[in-house]
Scaffold this motif. Structure first.
Motif, short mmCIF file in Angstrom:
data_model
loop_
_atom_site.label_atom_id
_atom_site.label_comp_id
_atom_site.label_asym_id
_atom_site.label_seq_id
_atom_site.Cartn_x
_atom_site.Cartn_y
_atom_site.Cartn_z
N ASP A 276 0.84 -1.20 0.00
CA ASP A 276 0.00 0.00 0.00
C ASP A 276 0.87 1.24 0.00
O ASP A 276 0.55 2.24 -0.64
N VAL A 277 1.96 1.15 0.74
CA VAL A 277 2.81 2.33 0.94
C VAL A 277 4.26 1.99 0.59
O VAL A 277 4.78 0.96 1.02
N GLY A 278 4.88 2.83 -0.20
CA GLY A 278 6.30 2.65 -0.49
C GLY A 278 7.10 3.75 0.21
O GLY A 278 6.67 4.90 0.26
N ILE A 279 8.24 3.38 0.77
CA ILE A 279 9.10 4.39 1.40
C ILE A 279 10.21 4.74 0.42
O ILE A 279 11.00 3.88 0.03
N ILE A 280 10.24 5.99 0.00
CA ILE A 280 11.30 6.44 -0.89
C ILE A 280 12.21 7.40 -0.13
O ILE A 280 11.85 7.90 0.94
N GLY A 281 13.36 7.65 -0.71
CA GLY A 281 14.30 8.55 -0.06
C GLY A 281 15.72 8.14 -0.41
O GLY A 281 15.95 7.06 -0.94
N LYS A 282 16.62 9.00 -0.12
CA LYS A 282 18.01 8.73 -0.46
C LYS A 282 18.57 7.59 0.40
O LYS A 282 18.03 7.30 1.46
N PRO A 283 19.64 6.99 -0.07
CA PRO A 283 20.29 5.97 0.77
C PRO A 283 20.61 6.56 2.14
O PRO A 283 20.97 7.74 2.24
N ASN A 284 20.44 5.76 3.18
CA ASN A 284 20.74 6.15 4.56
C ASN A 284 19.72 7.08 5.20
O ASN A 284 19.93 7.56 6.30
N ILE B 72 -1.38 7.56 8.12
CA ILE B 72 -1.34 6.84 6.84
C ILE B 72 -2.56 5.91 6.71
O ILE B 72 -3.20 5.86 5.66
N ALA B 73 -2.89 5.21 7.80
CA ALA B 73 -4.04 4.32 7.76
C ALA B 73 -5.31 5.09 7.42
O ALA B 73 -6.14 4.66 6.62
N LYS B 74 -5.43 6.26 8.01
CA LYS B 74 -6.61 7.10 7.78
C LYS B 74 -6.64 7.56 6.32
O LYS B 74 -7.65 7.49 5.63
N VAL C 139 -5.09 -2.12 9.02
CA VAL C 139 -3.86 -2.81 8.68
C VAL C 139 -3.47 -2.42 7.26
O VAL C 139 -4.32 -2.30 6.39
N PHE C 140 -2.20 -2.17 7.05
CA PHE C 140 -1.76 -1.94 5.67
C PHE C 140 -0.34 -2.47 5.50
O PHE C 140 0.34 -2.81 6.48
N THR C 141 0.10 -2.56 4.26
CA THR C 141 1.44 -3.08 3.99
C THR C 141 2.36 -1.95 3.55
O THR C 141 1.93 -0.98 2.91
N ILE C 142 3.59 -2.10 3.91
CA ILE C 142 4.56 -1.04 3.67
C ILE C 142 5.84 -1.69 3.14
O ILE C 142 6.19 -2.80 3.53
N GLU D 159 5.31 0.88 -8.49
CA GLU D 159 4.26 1.46 -9.33
C GLU D 159 2.87 1.34 -8.74
O GLU D 159 2.02 2.17 -8.98
N ARG D 160 2.63 0.28 -8.01
CA ARG D 160 1.26 0.06 -7.55
C ARG D 160 1.00 0.51 -6.12
O ARG D 160 -0.08 0.28 -5.60
N THR D 161 1.99 1.09 -5.47
CA THR D 161 1.70 1.56 -4.12
C THR D 161 0.72 2.73 -4.21
O THR D 161 0.67 3.44 -5.21
N LYS D 162 -0.05 2.90 -3.16
CA LYS D 162 -1.09 3.94 -3.20
C LYS D 162 -0.54 5.29 -2.78
O LYS D 162 -1.02 6.33 -3.21
N LEU D 163 0.46 5.25 -1.93
CA LEU D 163 1.13 6.50 -1.61
C LEU D 163 2.56 6.24 -1.16
O LEU D 163 2.93 5.12 -0.84
#
Ligand code: GDP
Ligand code: MG
Length: 339
Positions: A144-152, A305-307, A190-193, A218-222
């Motif tokens: 559902d949720v992807g965590i993006i960001g620079k390494p570290n 995020i759940a909300k 409950v959601f997946t990350i 691509e398919r994460t919701k946010l």
């Protein structure tokens, strides 16, 4: 089969050879409890059963059994054609299936070939071979949720503290076969990350592994856009990651992002917070401040995020249909069975 009826009281018994059985088909099916494509590792060949031969006394051969190969939901099936790959099916939901290789058709025994002028047909029609295909299977991460960001930035640390998943902190051996996906339970939802690791400069042109990782997002919701508060230029990091995503896919660039500044347990970060806030606040979004190391602010972030996921689900429910499943039309039997 070619045979003739030979019995004591039946003169001119006529042709008596039965048809061959159809071969089984190979079918991929998305099944529950399948989480990875590990069972396909190193596997070379999946075949269904052959059809049985036709017999005497007009006996048809047995139909070969279909072969069902289970895959996890989220498997995309491609056919390999030279250097190209052509999509056959997107098995997004459990129960989705696709016939990837149709079984052959059984031949016709000589019982079919008697005519008034040809009463001793010594001919039978051979069957048709089954299909053979070379496939590429890819598992798309459906978090559902992807965590993006620079390494570290602390992506792995955040996954490990918010879920029961145990990703490796720092050195992350990501493979498309075993994506790390954790489940967040906020009590009432409950959601997946999942961490989208290795987003590095040049990811969009296929340098490094970034492109591989992005494909899974691509398919994460946010997105949680995680920013390292202890970085010398948090704002630059943020813009750079956004730029990478934009170059990769416009759709992904438009995906909702939650801005999160990490590592607020570090004293120097705490002191810099007002400045970071001011610079990032540029686009008027709310910003969350957390420490993935101590857990500070993580619960609140996950609850938000759940909300938000609930709200998004209500918005898209109407328009978003499940992905179409490719179902080949049956073989034209007429063509196969006429001489
Ligand atoms: P990733 O590359 O984004 O997955 O980052 P990691 O989760 O592997 O973390 C990189 C480094 O930052 C590790 O040494 C972590 O222990 C450290 N780290 C992550 N989150 C925090 C935090 O909230 N506070 C502090 N002080 N260190 C953190
Ligand atoms: Mg990591």
């Amino acid at each position: 089969m070619v045979s003739f009826r030979r019995e004591k009281f039946v003169p001119f018994g006529g042709p008596y050879g039965g048809d061959g059985g159809d071969g089984g088909s190979v079918i991929l099916v998305a099944e529950p409890h399948q989480r990875t494509l590990a069972s396909f590792k190193g596997r070379k060949f999946i075949a269904a059963q052959n059809g049985g031969p036709g017999g005497n006394k007009k006996m048809s051969g047995k139909k070969g059994e279909d072969r069902y190969a289970p895959v996890p939901a989220g498997t995309v099936v491609y056919e390999k054609k030279g250097d190209e790959k052509v999509i056959l099916a997107d098995l997004a939901v459990e129960g989705d299936k696709v016939v990837v290789a149709r079984g052959g058709k059984g031949g016709w025994g000589n019982i079919h070939f008697a005519t008034p002028t040809r009463q001793v047909p010594e001919i039978a029609k051979p069957g048709k071979l089954g299909e053979e295909r070379e496939l590429i299977l890819e598992l798309k991460l459906i978090a559902d949720v992807g965590i993006i960001g620079k390494p570290n930035a602390g992506k792995s640390t955040l996954v490990s503290i918010a879920t029961k998943a145990k990703p490796k902190i720092a050195a992350y051996p990501f493979t498309t076969i075993e994506p790390v996906l954790g489940v967040v339970d906020v009590g009432w939802g409950v959601f997946t990350i999942a961490e989208i690791p290795g987003l590095i400069e040049g990811a969009h042109v296929g340098r490094g592994l970034g492109r591989e990782f992005l494909r899974h997002a691509e398919r994460t919701k946010l997105f949680i856009h995680l920013i390292d508060g202890s970085s010398s230029e948090p704002e630059k990091d943020w813009l750079q990651v956004n730029q990478e995503i934009k170059l990769y896919s416009r759709d992904m660039a438009e995906k909702e992002q939650i801005l999160v500044v990490n590592k607020i347990d570090i004293l120097q970060v705490k002191e810099n917070l007002p400045g970071i806030k001011k610079r990032l606040k540029g686009d008027g979004k709310e910003i969350y401040f957390i420490s993935a190391a101590t857990g500070e602010g993580v619960k609140e972030l996950m609850a938000y995020i759940a909300k938000r996921l609930n709200e998004l689900a209500n918005i898209v429910k109407e328009e978003e249909k499940p992905l179409k499943v490719f179902r080949p039309v049956p073989v034209d039997t007429k063509e196969t069975l006429t001489e």
